[in-house]
Design an enzyme around this catalytic site. Structure first.
Site, mmCIF file in Angstrom:
data_model
loop_
_atom_site.group_PDB
_atom_site.id
_atom_site.type_symbol
_atom_site.label_atom_id
_atom_site.label_comp_id
_atom_site.label_asym_id
_atom_site.label_seq_id
_atom_site.Cartn_x
_atom_site.Cartn_y
_atom_site.Cartn_z
ATOM 1 N N GLU A 65 0.782 -1.157 -0.251
ATOM 2 C CA GLU A 65 0.052 -0.032 0.077
ATOM 3 C C GLU A 65 0.882 1.393 -0.077
ATOM 4 O O GLU A 65 0.508 2.187 0.733
ATOM 5 C CB GLU A 65 -0.866 0.182 1.333
ATOM 6 N N GLU A 116 -6.219 -10.709 -0.805
ATOM 7 C CA GLU A 116 -6.704 -10.671 0.102
ATOM 8 C C GLU A 116 -8.342 -10.716 -0.134
ATOM 9 O O GLU A 116 -9.102 -9.900 0.390
ATOM 10 C CB GLU A 116 -6.470 -9.557 0.882
HETATM 11 O O1 LIG Z 1 -8.989 -2.285 2.260
HETATM 12 C C1 LIG Z 1 -8.520 -1.240 2.875
HETATM 13 C C2 LIG Z 1 -9.029 0.038 3.269
HETATM 14 C C3 LIG Z 1 -8.031 0.927 3.594
HETATM 15 C C4 LIG Z 1 -6.949 0.587 4.218
HETATM 16 C C5 LIG Z 1 -6.598 -0.918 3.914
HETATM 17 C C6 LIG Z 1 -7.248 -1.560 3.410
HETATM 18 C C7 LIG Z 1 -6.492 -2.956 3.323
HETATM 19 N N1 LIG Z 1 -5.544 -3.275 3.897
HETATM 20 C C8 LIG Z 1 -5.194 -4.830 4.125
HETATM 21 C C9 LIG Z 1 -6.460 -5.065 4.985
HETATM 22 C C10 LIG Z 1 -6.236 -5.905 6.221
HETATM 23 C C11 LIG Z 1 -5.055 -6.020 6.588
HETATM 24 O O2 LIG Z 1 -4.882 -7.509 7.486
HETATM 25 C C12 LIG Z 1 -3.998 -6.472 5.650
HETATM 26 O O3 LIG Z 1 -2.648 -6.670 6.137
HETATM 27 C C13 LIG Z 1 -4.105 -5.095 4.555
HETATM 28 O O4 LIG Z 1 -3.103 -5.497 3.495
#
Ligand SMILES: Oc1ccccc1CN[C@@H]1C=C[C@@H](O)[C@H](O)[C@H]1O
Length: 336
Positions: free
Chosen positions: A134, A241
């Site tokens: 990210e 994911e």
């Molecule tokens: O969908 C989002 C919206 C805003 C910020 C981050 C995300 C996704 N961010 C993910 C989600 C859960 C965590 O456990 C993961 O490590 C991460 O990669």
């Protein structure tokens, strides 16, 4: 007999299918479901910088080791997640002993040491790493996220993270991982970053499309365009994911509105099954470029989406319900 076939069997000629796990899900009924349905696992939290490296001179290996041991014992692949991210960082990472922000050289030395220690521990047992997670900003007018990584190092932390990981395990498949990668404005900026890295000869081998999608997005065309554009860089593509929320995506965490329903209606179940069916039809069409699909959490019994973005609002984003039974979405994914 057919009854014993699991997701991994239906997709054995396409790609590995995985699931994000924690210490609780590798025992009991979840473990049985994982073994029957999946052939890959990703630690949901255990290998993030904070959980695995809580103090500069102390690592916490117990949970990560338990997950890797479970995977080895059950012949499951393991995706490492994640070597460099701006969230769930340990409180010491960006500060010196006096509590002042560290210099670029100090932070890069810390990143190098972290990556070498973690990657070498699991060398030969983790086939792929989400090296950087990210790094692209949510603001369409910006490029890189203004995290402490970026404030202290500029964009070099991205190149260095991949170089450190490749040096630590030259056989590991190294991914850049991000979300909303199908939205044109983000897709274009992720593409720009990846093209820059590839053109500079940085060892990035794949792109992880997180796949935190919903019954509202992405469209089939957006998904196809994203996979094709990233694949055109010579990168492997993985869905890393996957979950399909029954609510629209929101960035900021907020309180649940008093009148906000969280019922899983037959209409929502039907819409979700149709969306999953489309996603997996596209995945199968791109099996040449798609080298893995991983769900984030095992079943609706526990999903991170019950805590984010609206804590306490129940979500139903996965293929198995709260009793670990296959849903309409499961049938839609395996019947092809
Ligand atoms: O969908 C989002 C919206 C805003 C910020 C981050 C995300 C996704 N961010 C993910 C989600 C859960 C965590 O456990 C993961 O490590 C991460 O990669």
């Amino acid at each position: 007999p057919a009854a014993d076939k699991g997701l991994k069997d239906y997709y054995k000629d396409y790609f590995p299918v995985g699931v994000a796990v924690g210490p609780q899900s590798i025992k009991g009924p979840e473990a049985a479901l994982i073994k029957a349905q999946f052939n890959s696992v990703t630690p949901e939290n255990a290998m993030k910088m904070g959980p695995i490296h809580p103090e500069e001179n102390r690592y916490f290996w117990t949970d990560a080791d338990a997950i890797v041991d479970f995977a080895q014992a059950n012949k499951l692949r393991v995706r490492g997640h994640t070597l460099c991210w701006h969230e769930q960082t340990p409180k010491w990472l960006f500060k010196d002993a006096q509590g002042k922000q560290v210099s670029k050289d100090v932070l890069l030395a810390r990143l190098k040491s972290h990556i070498e220690t973690v990657v070498k521990r699991y060398k030969g047992r983790i086939y792929a790493w989400d090296v950087v997670n990210e790094a692209i900003d949510d603001n369409p007018q910006a490029f890189l996220r203004n995290s402490e990584w970026y404030q202290i190092c500029g964009e070099d932390f991205i190149v260095k993270a991949f170089e450190y990981a490749h040096a630590a395990d030259p056989k590991a498949v190294l991914f850049y991982n991000d979300y909303n990668t199908e939205r044109p404005e983000k897709r274009e900026r992720v593409y720009r970053l990846l093209k820059k890295l590839k053109d500079a000869g940085v060892p990035v081998h794949g792109v992880g499309l997180q796949g935190h999608w919903s019954i509202f997005e992405p469209t089939e065309q957006e998904l196809r365009t994203a996979i094709e554009q990233f694949a055109s860089l010579g990168l492997q593509v993985q869905i890393t994911e996957l979950d399909v929320s029954v609510y629209p995506w929101e960035k900021e965490r907020r309180a649940r509105r008093p009148d906000e329903s969280d019922a899983y209606t037959p209409e929502l179940e039907q819409k979700q099954a149709a969306q999953y069916q489309m996603f997996f039809r596209v995945f199968r069409d791109y099996k040449k470029h798609l080298t893995g699909v991983t769900f984030w959490n095992v079943s609706d019994k526990y999903t991170w989406l019950d805590t984010y973005p609206v804590p306490g609002r129940k979500n139903y984003p996965l293929l198995f319900d709260q009793n670990l039974q296959p849903k309409k979405a499961y049938q839609a994914v395996v019947k092809f």
